[in-house]
Design a protein around this motif. Sequence first.
Motif, mmCIF file in Angstrom:
data_model
loop_
_atom_site.group_PDB
_atom_site.id
_atom_site.type_symbol
_atom_site.label_atom_id
_atom_site.label_comp_id
_atom_site.label_asym_id
_atom_site.label_seq_id
_atom_site.Cartn_x
_atom_site.Cartn_y
_atom_site.Cartn_z
ATOM 1 N N ALA A 21 0.833 -1.206 0.000
ATOM 2 C CA ALA A 21 0.000 0.000 0.000
ATOM 3 C C ALA A 21 0.865 1.253 0.000
ATOM 4 N N SER A 22 1.956 1.215 0.785
ATOM 5 C CA SER A 22 2.864 2.376 0.831
ATOM 6 C C SER A 22 3.530 2.607 -0.521
ATOM 7 N N ILE A 23 3.958 1.505 -1.152
ATOM 8 C CA ILE A 23 4.623 1.622 -2.461
ATOM 9 C C ILE A 23 3.645 2.172 -3.496
ATOM 10 N N GLU A 28 2.117 6.368 -7.185
ATOM 11 C CA GLU A 28 1.155 7.296 -7.774
ATOM 12 C C GLU A 28 1.696 8.717 -7.752
ATOM 13 N N SER A 29 2.321 9.087 -6.654
ATOM 14 C CA SER A 29 2.921 10.422 -6.553
ATOM 15 C C SER A 29 4.054 10.586 -7.559
ATOM 16 N N ALA A 30 4.885 9.555 -7.683
ATOM 17 C CA ALA A 30 6.004 9.620 -8.624
ATOM 18 C C ALA A 30 5.517 9.736 -10.059
ATOM 19 N N ALA A 300 12.985 13.853 -14.557
ATOM 20 C CA ALA A 300 13.837 12.681 -14.818
ATOM 21 C C ALA A 300 14.027 11.872 -13.537
ATOM 22 N N ALA A 301 14.268 12.585 -12.422
ATOM 23 C CA ALA A 301 14.431 11.901 -11.144
ATOM 24 C C ALA A 301 13.133 11.220 -10.728
ATOM 25 N N ALA A 302 12.001 11.907 -11.000
ATOM 26 C CA ALA A 302 10.701 11.319 -10.663
ATOM 27 C C ALA A 302 10.447 10.064 -11.490
ATOM 28 N N ALA A 303 10.854 10.090 -12.762
ATOM 29 C CA ALA A 303 10.671 8.925 -13.627
ATOM 30 C C ALA A 303 11.534 7.762 -13.149
ATOM 31 N N THR A 304 12.773 8.068 -12.705
ATOM 32 C CA THR A 304 13.660 7.034 -12.179
ATOM 33 C C THR A 304 13.063 6.404 -10.927
ATOM 34 N N GLU A 305 12.553 7.263 -10.034
ATOM 35 C CA GLU A 305 11.920 6.760 -8.810
ATOM 36 C C GLU A 305 10.688 5.929 -9.151
ATOM 37 N N ARG A 307 10.174 4.058 -11.825
ATOM 38 C CA ARG A 307 10.604 2.734 -12.288
ATOM 39 C C ARG A 307 11.084 1.868 -11.121
ATOM 40 N N LEU A 308 11.809 2.499 -10.172
ATOM 41 C CA LEU A 308 12.285 1.771 -9.000
ATOM 42 C C LEU A 308 11.118 1.262 -8.165
#
Length: 333
Positions: A21-23, A28-30, A300-305, A307-308
């Motif tokens: 649930a946390s992920i 969603e935010s990312a 770009a950082a948000a997109a990386t996060e 994918r992670l």
Amino acid sequence: MISANNSPTLRAHTLIQQNVASIKDRLESARTEAVTGRAADIGRAVNGDTAKVNLLNEAITYSDDRTTVLDFEGGRMATAQAALENMRGIAADTVSSLRLASGSSSSNTKVVAEESAKAGLEDAVSRLNTSFGGRPLFGGDSGALPMGQASDILDAVRTIVAAAPDAASALADIETWFNDPAGGFETAFYQGGDGEAPTVELDKGERIATSLSADDQSLRDMLRGFAVTAIASEAPDDAARGAYQDAGGAILAGAGEGVLQLQSSLGVREERVAGALADHKAQSATLSIAYNGLTGVDQAAAATEMRLLETQLEASYLTTSRMANLSLLNYLR
């Protein structure tokens, strides 16, 4: 004996579900931040100082709204300006034709002037009935088209000429029809509003009139000049025909000056609208930079996060599936 509620498997499953649930929330935010370039949690991004962000957002919204409205009004004013320029041009051409006809013995030159006036009347009425954005350009405070048909004017003028004892009386009666509040123009022909159209807000506390009305005196004079000239061809004799042509030319010449003044006044207001439009565009751009500086994120950082987090979510689902299978095997044993 270990109860079901306290079993290690159940506790592990609960922890995994909480992690999933946390992920999901973070994912969603990312995703939002990767797409918009703006923090999903504005309050957190500005350390709780949302008042400044709200003020910036309100100012940007206002400037964007003014930009839309003023751009539309600028288009309306430019269209009205073009209509006036065209009418004034036809009037000037008709006056030139009349001057040529007055110094010529050829009846053809007189016919050309009269036909020019008739075409000018039809064109003027059509242009004064022009709409822009679903609202008449020259309708005053009414949404109705302000004019009837050019033939209505000509029929009224013909009736006046037929009833008058001479050209001078007819011309006086025609002027009354156009200019008297109880005349035919006001009571039967003009269908627009009696008042001015609502003013437009340039900025807070500053408003301006951007519309014109088809019953403006210079426009009435232009219609009258066209009508008087056009009807000259139906005069009973050359003397009356010359009187109507001379009067029509004089009226059109004066009306041309009046319309030019109307254009000048409209042009000044166009400049004010254009200036306010440019100011609001610049202000919106400047405020947007400030707003983005407070709420923006690295996409770009948000997109990386993102994918992670997607990888972590897949791993959590896989772990949950394996635990479910293990629990089933334990039960079967």
